[in-house]
Enzyme design. Sequence first.
Site, short mmCIF file in Angstrom:
data_model
loop_
_atom_site.label_atom_id
_atom_site.label_comp_id
_atom_site.label_asym_id
_atom_site.label_seq_id
_atom_site.Cartn_x
_atom_site.Cartn_y
_atom_site.Cartn_z
CB SER A 123 8.54 9.52 3.57
OG SER A 123 8.52 10.82 2.30
CG ASP A 156 1.27 9.76 2.20
OD1 ASP A 156 0.48 9.15 1.09
OD2 ASP A 156 2.42 9.15 1.81
CE LYS A 159 1.03 8.76 -1.57
NZ LYS A 159 1.48 7.86 -0.80
CD GLU A 186 1.33 3.15 1.34
OE1 GLU A 186 1.38 1.94 2.41
OE2 GLU A 186 2.17 3.68 2.31
CD GLU A 244 6.83 3.44 -2.45
OE1 GLU A 244 6.25 4.02 -2.52
OE2 GLU A 244 7.94 3.78 -1.93
#
Length: 272
Positions: A53, A91, A121, A123, A190
Amino acid sequence: MSVHKSDLKKITTHQLQEMKNRGEKISMLTAYDYSMAKIIDGAGIDIILVGDSASNVMAGNETTLPITLDQMIYHGSSVVKAVTRALVVADLPFGSYQGSSGEALRSAIRIMKEAGAHAVKLEGGSEVKDSVERILMAGIPVMGHLGLTPQSIYKFGTYSVRAKEEAEANKLLEDAKLLEACGCFAIVLEKIPAKLAKQVASALHIPVIGIGAGPDVDGQVLVMQDMLGISQDFKPRFLRRYADLHTVITHAVGNYIADVKAKDFPSREEMY
Ligand code: KIV
């Protein structure tokens, strides 16, 4: 082997597991720079996420896709230098792990070596299983991320709530179990229905951290710029603002400008 007293206070993946076991909620916030990381680490946050982000809130991009591995390493190393207690998770950015498990491992090693992060991390679920396993085999702790996965925004087409339909909810639950079976130490969920998040958190032994996933998970994460009220336009239902720093900063800068224009700054006491 001697153990330093200060080491005992550091948050580890093992401690996060113990927190879940005893029902203590886990606190997690994002940070991307030294100064902010120092403040939130000092305030006692359990996990600092160097989130991709950063692409939105630091670089001003519309999505998380443009941020590079080098840029994530820059943000990560700035955060790690400030932190004495929190677990720092970084991330893996879009394009740094989807190609092959070898590429994923190389990216994760760079984040650990060059940024000094404590975990990574990434996704996705079954699609990234090989990458997750290869990274874990190298001894690098992995946090999963399911539900709204912003790196897939062009596939979803919208940032709205995920897994409302049964098929997607079932896949999410299976993916969560798969990530746990692979050896992930925690998972972020999320923007999914609170009922589904509760189901996942009780089905899994590892901690489940929610953002827009309701209260019945093992911890919460927010983007720091959002919860401090620095970013103004982003107003999802799940976001609670704990400060209005946009107003505070605007007033402070306004006062500074006025003092400079009025020749009121610096004063006699503020010069040499
Ligand atoms: O990049 C990020 O900030 C994140 C959180 C929203 C979990 O992944």
